[in-house]
Design an enzyme around this catalytic site. Structure first.
Site, PDB file in Angstrom:
ATOM      1  CB  CYS A  69     -22.465 -82.829 -80.505  1.00 43.17           C
ATOM      2  SG  CYS A  69     -23.171 -84.476 -80.525  1.00 43.17           S
ATOM      3  CD  GLU A  70     -22.753 -80.341 -87.261  1.00 48.21           C
ATOM      4  OE1 GLU A  70     -23.430 -79.298 -87.316  1.00 48.21           O
ATOM      5  OE2 GLU A  70     -21.825 -80.608 -88.043  1.00 48.21           O
ATOM      6  CG  HIS A  71     -21.229 -85.270 -85.248  1.00 48.98           C
ATOM      7  ND1 HIS A  71     -20.166 -84.623 -84.647  1.00 48.98           N
ATOM      8  CD2 HIS A  71     -21.203 -84.911 -86.547  1.00 48.98           C
ATOM      9  CE1 HIS A  71     -19.508 -83.924 -85.553  1.00 48.98           C
ATOM     10  NE2 HIS A  71     -20.117 -84.074 -86.709  1.00 48.98           N
ATOM     11  CG  HIS A  72     -23.534 -88.445 -81.179  1.00 51.18           C
ATOM     12  ND1 HIS A  72     -22.308 -87.825 -81.295  1.00 51.18           N
ATOM     13  CD2 HIS A  72     -23.361 -89.710 -81.641  1.00 51.18           C
ATOM     14  CE1 HIS A  72     -21.425 -88.669 -81.796  1.00 51.18           C
ATOM     15  NE2 HIS A  72     -22.027 -89.821 -82.023  1.00 51.18           N
ATOM     16  CD  GLN A 132     -15.300 -77.370 -77.515  1.00 49.34           C
ATOM     17  OE1 GLN A 132     -15.738 -78.427 -77.060  1.00 49.34           O
ATOM     18  NE2 GLN A 132     -14.214 -76.786 -77.036  1.00 49.34           N
ATOM     19  CG  HIS A 135     -18.092 -82.670 -76.571  1.00 48.85           C
ATOM     20  ND1 HIS A 135     -18.645 -82.217 -77.744  1.00 48.85           N
ATOM     21  CD2 HIS A 135     -17.153 -81.767 -76.214  1.00 48.85           C
ATOM     22  CE1 HIS A 135     -18.051 -81.078 -78.095  1.00 48.85           C
ATOM     23  NE2 HIS A 135     -17.139 -80.796 -77.180  1.00 48.85           N
ATOM     24  CB  CYS A 153     -21.728 -87.533 -78.023  1.00 52.25           C
ATOM     25  SG  CYS A 153     -20.454 -86.424 -78.611  1.00 52.25           S
TER      26      CYS A 153
HETATM   27 ZN   LIG Z   1     -21.477 -85.969 -80.622  1.00 56.52          ZN
END
Ligand SMILES: [Zn+2]
Length: 211
Positions: free
Chosen positions: A100-103, A141, A169, A171
């Protein structure tokens, strides 16, 4: 860093080969950063077990993001064949590993891809390759699902494309809400798959168990 300074990563620029050689300068730069990260989180990067860890992380990250150097269209174009078959083609249970690009934490699960040929089919092994090209990048996703759909639609020009992805996920499960078993499902359709009858056939096929 300029991509032109990365000849070894560009070894896969034909969109096909696995990246298994790395640019030593890039590895060394990344390793220095990861060594600093280890210190910042309270570790001792000079203790024995961690000595080569920054380099291992650097190599792992380059492997997990190799999709940036690959071109899914080239992969599709390399194996398209004229064929009169015009029933739904379904490739299901394709393993997906992405981050995931956030975490920058993994999400993983399965992709199911279908299309209805309009004069051309693609070698079946190319569909999982296309999934990999888009999954081996920082992703969400939803975008991953759309990128796979659009790539197949724009290269094969079929009567329609259906993509369903189901992932866990880390995260979500390792941090935050800690819903250990939740699975996120996303879907994307074009053409015939926008019709309920076709979509239902696809969804029945991917939920059916063999044998
Ligand atoms: Zn994430």
């Amino acid at each position: 860093m300029d991509k032109e300074n990365l000849p070894d990563r560009d070894a896969g620029a034909n969109g096909y080969q696995k990246i298994d050689r790395y640019n030593p300068e890039l590895i060394s730069n990344l390793s220095a950063h990861y060594k600093d990260v280890l210190s910042q989180i309270g570790e001792d990067p000079t203790r024995e077990g961690l000595l080569r860890t920054p380099e291992r992380i650097a190599k792992a990250m380059l492997f997990l993001t190799q999709g940036y150097d690959l071109d899914a269209k080239v992969i599709m174009d390399s194996a398209m064949f004229k064929e009169e078959y015009s029933q739904m083609v379904v490739v299901k249970d394709i393993e997906v590993y992405s981050m995931c690009e956030h975490h920058m934490l993994p999400f993983f699960g399965k992709a199911h891809v279908a299309y209805i040929p309009n004069g051309y089919v693609v070698g079946l092994s190319k569909i999982p390759r296309v999934v990999d090209v888009f999954a081996r990048r920082l992703q969400v996703q939803e975008r991953l699902t759309n990128e796979i759909r659009d790539c197949i639609q724009n290269t094969l020009n079929p009567y329609g494309v259906g993509v369903v992805i189901e992932c866990r996920h880390l995260c979500m499960s390792m941090r935050g809400v800690q819903k250990q078993n939740s699975v996120t499902t996303t879907s994307a359709f074009t053409g015939e798959f926008l019709k309920e009858k076709t979509r239902t056939e696809f969804l029945n096929l991917i939920s059916a168990k063999l044998g």
